[in-house]
Design a protein around this motif. Structure first.
Motif, PDB file in Angstrom:
ATOM      1  N   PRO A 238     -29.595 -50.999 -45.081  1.00 12.62           N
ATOM      2  CA  PRO A 238     -28.524 -51.190 -46.059  1.00 12.62           C
ATOM      3  C   PRO A 238     -27.932 -52.591 -45.930  1.00 12.62           C
ATOM      4  O   PRO A 238     -27.597 -53.044 -44.832  1.00 12.62           O
ATOM      5  CB  PRO A 238     -27.510 -50.104 -45.688  1.00 12.62           C
ATOM      6  N   ALA A 239     -27.830 -53.285 -47.051  1.00  9.74           N
ATOM      7  CA  ALA A 239     -27.445 -54.697 -47.032  1.00  9.74           C
ATOM      8  C   ALA A 239     -26.054 -54.909 -46.447  1.00  9.74           C
ATOM      9  O   ALA A 239     -25.831 -55.878 -45.708  1.00  9.74           O
ATOM     10  CB  ALA A 239     -27.507 -55.264 -48.451  1.00  9.74           C
ATOM     11  N   LEU A 240     -25.127 -54.025 -46.750  1.00 13.92           N
ATOM     12  CA  LEU A 240     -23.776 -54.184 -46.225  1.00 13.92           C
ATOM     13  C   LEU A 240     -23.767 -54.090 -44.707  1.00 13.92           C
ATOM     14  O   LEU A 240     -23.072 -54.856 -44.023  1.00 13.92           O
ATOM     15  CB  LEU A 240     -22.839 -53.137 -46.837  1.00 13.92           C
ATOM     16  N   ASP A 241     -24.563 -53.176 -44.159  1.00 11.47           N
ATOM     17  CA  ASP A 241     -24.623 -53.029 -42.704  1.00 11.47           C
ATOM     18  C   ASP A 241     -25.144 -54.306 -42.051  1.00 11.47           C
ATOM     19  O   ASP A 241     -24.614 -54.766 -41.027  1.00 11.47           O
ATOM     20  CB  ASP A 241     -25.530 -51.851 -42.328  1.00 11.47           C
ATOM     21  N   VAL A 242     -26.183 -54.876 -42.638  1.00 14.96           N
ATOM     22  CA  VAL A 242     -26.761 -56.099 -42.079  1.00 14.96           C
ATOM     23  C   VAL A 242     -25.747 -57.243 -42.154  1.00 14.96           C
ATOM     24  O   VAL A 242     -25.570 -58.005 -41.187  1.00 14.96           O
ATOM     25  CB  VAL A 242     -28.049 -56.479 -42.828  1.00 14.96           C
ATOM     26  N   PHE A 243     -25.083 -57.364 -43.275  1.00 12.76           N
ATOM     27  CA  PHE A 243     -24.113 -58.436 -43.480  1.00 12.76           C
ATOM     28  C   PHE A 243     -22.969 -58.339 -42.471  1.00 12.76           C
ATOM     29  O   PHE A 243     -22.604 -59.337 -41.821  1.00 12.76           O
ATOM     30  CB  PHE A 243     -23.582 -58.362 -44.909  1.00 12.76           C
ATOM     31  N   LEU A 244     -22.407 -57.143 -42.299  1.00  9.76           N
ATOM     32  CA  LEU A 244     -21.300 -56.957 -41.342  1.00  9.76           C
ATOM     33  C   LEU A 244     -21.761 -57.244 -39.921  1.00  9.76           C
ATOM     34  O   LEU A 244     -21.023 -57.853 -39.132  1.00  9.76           O
ATOM     35  CB  LEU A 244     -20.743 -55.538 -41.467  1.00  9.76           C
ATOM     36  N   ARG A 245     -22.966 -56.809 -39.579  1.00  7.17           N
ATOM     37  CA  ARG A 245     -23.477 -57.049 -38.224  1.00  7.17           C
ATOM     38  C   ARG A 245     -23.654 -58.544 -37.970  1.00  7.17           C
ATOM     39  O   ARG A 245     -23.310 -59.042 -36.894  1.00  7.17           O
ATOM     40  CB  ARG A 245     -24.798 -56.307 -38.035  1.00  7.17           C
ATOM     41  N   ARG A 246     -24.170 -59.266 -38.959  1.00  2.67           N
ATOM     42  CA  ARG A 246     -24.346 -60.708 -38.795  1.00  2.67           C
ATOM     43  C   ARG A 246     -22.994 -61.414 -38.621  1.00  2.67           C
ATOM     44  O   ARG A 246     -22.905 -62.441 -37.942  1.00  2.67           O
ATOM     45  CB  ARG A 246     -25.067 -61.292 -40.009  1.00  2.67           C
ATOM     46  N   LEU A 247     -21.960 -60.883 -39.248  1.00  9.07           N
ATOM     47  CA  LEU A 247     -20.625 -61.475 -39.116  1.00  9.07           C
ATOM     48  C   LEU A 247     -19.862 -60.953 -37.905  1.00  9.07           C
ATOM     49  O   LEU A 247     -18.732 -61.385 -37.638  1.00  9.07           O
ATOM     50  CB  LEU A 247     -19.809 -61.203 -40.384  1.00  9.07           C
ATOM     51  N   ASP A 248     -20.458 -59.985 -37.196  1.00 13.93           N
ATOM     52  CA  ASP A 248     -19.852 -59.393 -36.003  1.00 13.93           C
ATOM     53  C   ASP A 248     -18.514 -58.729 -36.321  1.00 13.93           C
ATOM     54  O   ASP A 248     -17.524 -58.886 -35.596  1.00 13.93           O
ATOM     55  CB  ASP A 248     -19.670 -60.454 -34.908  1.00 13.93           C
ATOM     56  N   VAL A 249     -18.478 -57.978 -37.431  1.00 17.35           N
ATOM     57  CA  VAL A 249     -17.301 -57.183 -37.796  1.00 17.35           C
ATOM     58  C   VAL A 249     -17.779 -55.780 -38.152  1.00 17.35           C
ATOM     59  O   VAL A 249     -18.958 -55.545 -38.365  1.00 17.35           O
ATOM     60  CB  VAL A 249     -16.529 -57.799 -38.985  1.00 17.35           C
ATOM     61  N   ASP A 250     -16.828 -54.823 -38.219  1.00 15.53           N
ATOM     62  CA  ASP A 250     -17.207 -53.457 -38.576  1.00 15.53           C
ATOM     63  C   ASP A 250     -16.647 -53.093 -39.956  1.00 15.53           C
ATOM     64  O   ASP A 250     -16.104 -53.945 -40.671  1.00 15.53           O
ATOM     65  CB  ASP A 250     -16.740 -52.462 -37.506  1.00 15.53           C
ATOM     66  N   ASP A 251     -16.754 -51.820 -40.296  1.00 18.38           N
ATOM     67  CA  ASP A 251     -16.367 -51.361 -41.629  1.00 18.38           C
ATOM     68  C   ASP A 251     -14.896 -51.594 -41.949  1.00 18.38           C
ATOM     69  O   ASP A 251     -14.518 -51.654 -43.121  1.00 18.38           O
ATOM     70  CB  ASP A 251     -16.680 -49.871 -41.773  1.00 18.38           C
TER      71      ASP A 251
END
Length: 399
Positions: A238-251
């Motif tokens: 899921p693109a949102l999951d990848v994006f948040l992980r790359r930014l080192d933040v959570d939901d």
């Protein structure tokens, strides 16, 4: 709606700009128009203003100073600029006229849901413009979504030989409603959900420049699923999951939409192209399907990166975009330069940085007048069918 041809051929060529931050729209319009026109008869006047200034009184002040064949076009913005003067609230005007210019316009209305058709319709103004050099300048509503479809529609009419430039109207990044302007001395319409095509013909060269100042950050990602401006999967996740992980933040970063949008502004996507990376701003994340929402296409199968920039690389790109447009004139001196700058760059640079950007731009132009606005999407296509950009500075130089 089309206008007749404006062919000004009896006077010296000129390019003028004006700017006002007076609070009264009529007074601001009169001040900016007087500076831009200086008593001259323009082929075209571009009016760029912040939301709230789009009132008949503003255009009455402009109409009082133009001839019967003058075209008036423009839009609301997320900032405007003219020869180093920059404002959030105010009005900027850019005008040109004199020997060898031809201008024809067409307005496509009620464009939501038919953006490719609207782009082709707006580009129909190219018909009948016979000149040694041509360009299609486009002003679009910034909130219609899938803005790349407008460019594809325009390309279907313009073909490969005519460069496309322009920008999408703004509303100071509130994303509520934008306005587009079209008319002349007899009246100016204030529209929404419209695309305006401006066919410019000239007997002298015109040059296009574009630069963004962003660099790749981290490993490349493959868009494994997307739908127009919505990125569904990256590398099969899921693109949102990848994006948040790359930014080192959570939901929890999504709990405050404005804060998430600001965070995403600093980490746009870079879409691989033959000539570099096209920038795609992430405007939101959808928790229901875990997608990322952009305002232009991120096609399935594309290679992308998260992008990063520094203050200096953004400033350097301003001079870059100006230089490219000047170089494309083939050694002829520039009369003036139209500028379509991204509102997201303003956020990234900050108030002081925007002033610095204009200083750098002015240095490169070395006295050549320039004016334009801060947009919610930039149009620049010199070759190929693509040409929708974000976080990019686009220029059109006239010789």
């Amino acid at each position: 709606m089309s206008t007749g041809m404006n062919d000004v051929s009896s006077s010296a060529r000129w390019f003028g700009t004006g700017h006002s931050t007076l609070g009264d729209p009529a007074a601001a319009g009169a001040q900016a128009a007087t500076a831009a026109l200086a008593g001259r008869d323009p082929a075209i006047v571009f009016v760029f203003c912040s939301v709230g200034y789009q009132r008949p009184e503003l255009f009455d002040a402009v109409r009082a100073q133009v001839g019967p064949d003058t075209v008036i076009v423009g839009c609301t913005t997320s900032g405007q600029l003219a020869d180093g003067q920059v404002s959030r609230a105010g009005v900027a005007m850019t005008a040109w006229g004199g020997a060898g210019f031809r201008v024809r316009t067409h307005v496509a209305r009620s464009v939501t849901g038919r953006l490719r058709e609207a782009g082709a319709e707006a580009a129909s103004c190219l018909a009948g413009v016979e000149a040694g050099h041509k360009a299609l300048l486009m002003i679009a509503d910034g909130l219609t979504g899938n803005q790349h479809e407008v460019v594809r529609g325009a390309f279907s009419v313009a073909g490969a030989a005519v460069p496309l430039v322009g920008g999408a109207a703004g509303d100071e990044l509130t994303y509520v409603r934008t306005y587009q302007f079209h008319g002349g001395r007899d009246g100016v319409e204030i529209l929404s959900d419209a695309v305006i095509g401006v066919a410019v013909g000239s007997d002298r060269p015109m040059g296009v420049g574009l630069a963004h100042g962003w660099q790749k950050e981290g490993d490349a990602l493959v868009v494994t699923s997307s739908r127009e401006g919505r990125v569904l999967e990256l590398d099969g996740e899921p693109a949102l999951d990848v994006f948040l992980r790359r930014l080192d933040v959570d939901d929890s970063a999504l709990d405050d939409p404005a804060a998430f949008r600001e965070l995403a502004f600093h980490h746009p996507l870079g879409l691989s192209r033959r000539t570099g990376e096209d920038i795609r701003v992430v405007h939101d994340g959808d928790r229901s399907d875990r997608s990322l929402i952009c305002l232009a296409d991120v096609p399935q199968g594309a290679l992308i990166w998260l992008m990063t920039s520094t203050h200096d690389t953004l400033l350097d790109s301003a001079a870059d975009a100006a230089g490219q447009a000047l170089d494309a004139l083939g050694g002829e001196p520039a009369l003036g330069v139209m500028v379509f700058d991204c509102a997201g760059r303003w956020i990234k640079l900050g108030e002081a940085g925007v002033q610095q950007e204009n200083v750098e731009f002015g240095k490169r132009l070395d006295g050549v007048p320039y004016g334009g606005f801060y947009s919610t999407g930039e149009i620049a296509r010199v070759r190929g069918a693509l040409g929708m950009h974000h976080f990019t500075l686009v220029t059109l130089a006239l010789a």
